[in-house]
Design a protein around this motif. Structure first.
Motif, mmCIF file in Angstrom:
data_model
loop_
_atom_site.group_PDB
_atom_site.id
_atom_site.type_symbol
_atom_site.label_atom_id
_atom_site.label_comp_id
_atom_site.label_asym_id
_atom_site.label_seq_id
_atom_site.Cartn_x
_atom_site.Cartn_y
_atom_site.Cartn_z
ATOM 1 N N GLU A 112 -25.538 -65.697 27.241
ATOM 2 C CA GLU A 112 -24.152 -65.949 27.627
ATOM 3 C C GLU A 112 -23.650 -67.207 26.941
ATOM 4 O OE1 GLU A 112 -24.172 -66.203 31.890
ATOM 5 O OE2 GLU A 112 -24.812 -64.121 32.115
ATOM 6 N N LYS A 113 -22.357 -67.163 26.610
ATOM 7 C CA LYS A 113 -21.749 -68.308 25.939
ATOM 8 C C LYS A 113 -20.314 -68.448 26.420
ATOM 9 C CE LYS A 113 -20.656 -70.145 21.407
ATOM 10 N NZ LYS A 113 -20.707 -69.951 19.974
ATOM 11 N N ASP A 114 -19.921 -69.667 26.717
ATOM 12 C CA ASP A 114 -18.532 -69.927 27.076
ATOM 13 C C ASP A 114 -17.703 -70.000 25.804
ATOM 14 O OD1 ASP A 114 -19.006 -70.100 29.829
ATOM 15 O OD2 ASP A 114 -19.590 -72.206 29.671
ATOM 16 N N VAL A 115 -16.615 -69.236 25.776
ATOM 17 C CA VAL A 115 -15.681 -69.249 24.648
ATOM 18 C C VAL A 115 -14.278 -69.468 25.203
ATOM 19 C CG1 VAL A 115 -17.106 -67.788 23.170
ATOM 20 C CG2 VAL A 115 -15.426 -66.739 24.670
ATOM 21 N N PHE A 116 -13.390 -69.862 24.326
ATOM 22 C CA PHE A 116 -12.017 -70.106 24.740
ATOM 23 C C PHE A 116 -11.094 -69.130 24.026
ATOM 24 C CE2 PHE A 116 -14.351 -73.991 25.421
ATOM 25 C CZ PHE A 116 -13.931 -74.372 26.685
ATOM 26 N N ASP A 117 -10.150 -68.540 24.788
ATOM 27 C CA ASP A 117 -9.194 -67.618 24.177
ATOM 28 C C ASP A 117 -8.080 -68.412 23.508
ATOM 29 O OD1 ASP A 117 -7.424 -68.416 26.195
ATOM 30 O OD2 ASP A 117 -7.610 -66.548 27.331
ATOM 31 N N GLY B 70 -6.497 -71.182 25.414
ATOM 32 C CA GLY B 70 -7.361 -72.266 25.847
ATOM 33 C C GLY B 70 -8.100 -71.984 27.140
ATOM 34 N N ASN B 71 -8.020 -70.735 27.630
ATOM 35 C CA ASN B 71 -8.734 -70.379 28.851
ATOM 36 C C ASN B 71 -10.188 -70.057 28.526
ATOM 37 O OD1 ASN B 71 -6.342 -70.509 30.434
ATOM 38 N ND2 ASN B 71 -5.765 -68.493 29.675
ATOM 39 N N GLU B 72 -11.053 -70.539 29.401
ATOM 40 C CA GLU B 72 -12.479 -70.331 29.183
ATOM 41 C C GLU B 72 -12.884 -68.937 29.659
ATOM 42 O OE1 GLU B 72 -16.602 -72.795 29.971
ATOM 43 O OE2 GLU B 72 -14.895 -73.160 31.270
ATOM 44 N N GLU B 73 -13.675 -68.266 28.827
ATOM 45 C CA GLU B 73 -14.200 -66.945 29.160
ATOM 46 C C GLU B 73 -15.693 -66.934 28.895
ATOM 47 O OE1 GLU B 73 -12.224 -64.230 26.545
ATOM 48 O OE2 GLU B 73 -10.380 -64.194 27.721
ATOM 49 N N LEU B 74 -16.380 -66.050 29.606
ATOM 50 C CA LEU B 74 -17.799 -65.875 29.373
ATOM 51 C C LEU B 74 -17.990 -64.709 28.426
ATOM 52 C CD1 LEU B 74 -20.599 -66.913 30.230
ATOM 53 C CD2 LEU B 74 -20.584 -65.169 31.996
ATOM 54 N N SER B 75 -18.756 -64.919 27.391
ATOM 55 C CA SER B 75 -19.000 -63.880 26.398
ATOM 56 C C SER B 75 -20.509 -63.683 26.256
ATOM 57 C CB SER B 75 -18.396 -64.303 25.059
ATOM 58 O OG SER B 75 -18.649 -63.334 24.073
#
Length: 149
Positions: free
Chosen positions: A40-45, A48-53
């Motif tokens: 799992e990695k936190d990414v930003f859309d 600027g919202n954080e999403e889990l990928s």
């Protein structure tokens, strides 16, 4: 089998999250062994919202002669000779002294007079999945991050 003289090849915790991998699988591609390591990695859309990928990397062992997948902890096939602080669990390690390599090359020489392969003994333990791999191969490569579909 006795193993010693560990050498760090790579530490996956440089790119894995602190809690480790989410899933590990393996497959062969010709004479290569591919370990797929998902995490799992936190990414930003774009906003600027954080999403889990979920992403993955491949450890590709080239020209594999043999490999062993073992439960970890719990297997006593390999006996490490030396100071346990010389290598870290969860790291991809090469054992420069290995009965696994020596026995495989002895078997090779009994079967053929061709030049033996340049085998190296690699080992890694996946601490979240509780599995270990010991791989006799000529080389190992790590891919960049790949998306999981």
């Amino acid at each position: 089998m006795k193993i010693s003289q560990p050498k760090l090849v790579l530490n996956p915790y440089e790119w894995l999250p602190g809690f480790g991998e989410s899933k590990v699988s393996f497959r062969s591609v010709g004479v290569d062994l591919v370990l797929d390591v998902e995490y799992e990695k936190d990414v930003f859309d774009a906003d600027g919202n954080e999403e889990l990928s979920i992403v993955r990397r491949e450890m590709v062992f080239k020209n594999v002669h043999s490999f062993i997948k073992l439960p970890f902890p719990g297997s006593i096939i390999f006996n490490f000779l030396g100071d346990a602080s010389e290598f870290g669990l969860g790291e991809l390690t090469e054992f420069r002294e290995s009965e696994f390599v020596r026995n495989s090359l002895d078997s090779w020489r009994l079967l053929t007079s061709l030049e033996p392969p340049r085998l190296r003994h690699f080992s890694i333990q996946f601490l979240a999945e509780n599995i270990a791999f010991h791989v006799l191969a000529e080389e190992v490569f790590l891919s960049g991050e790949l998306s999981v579909i």
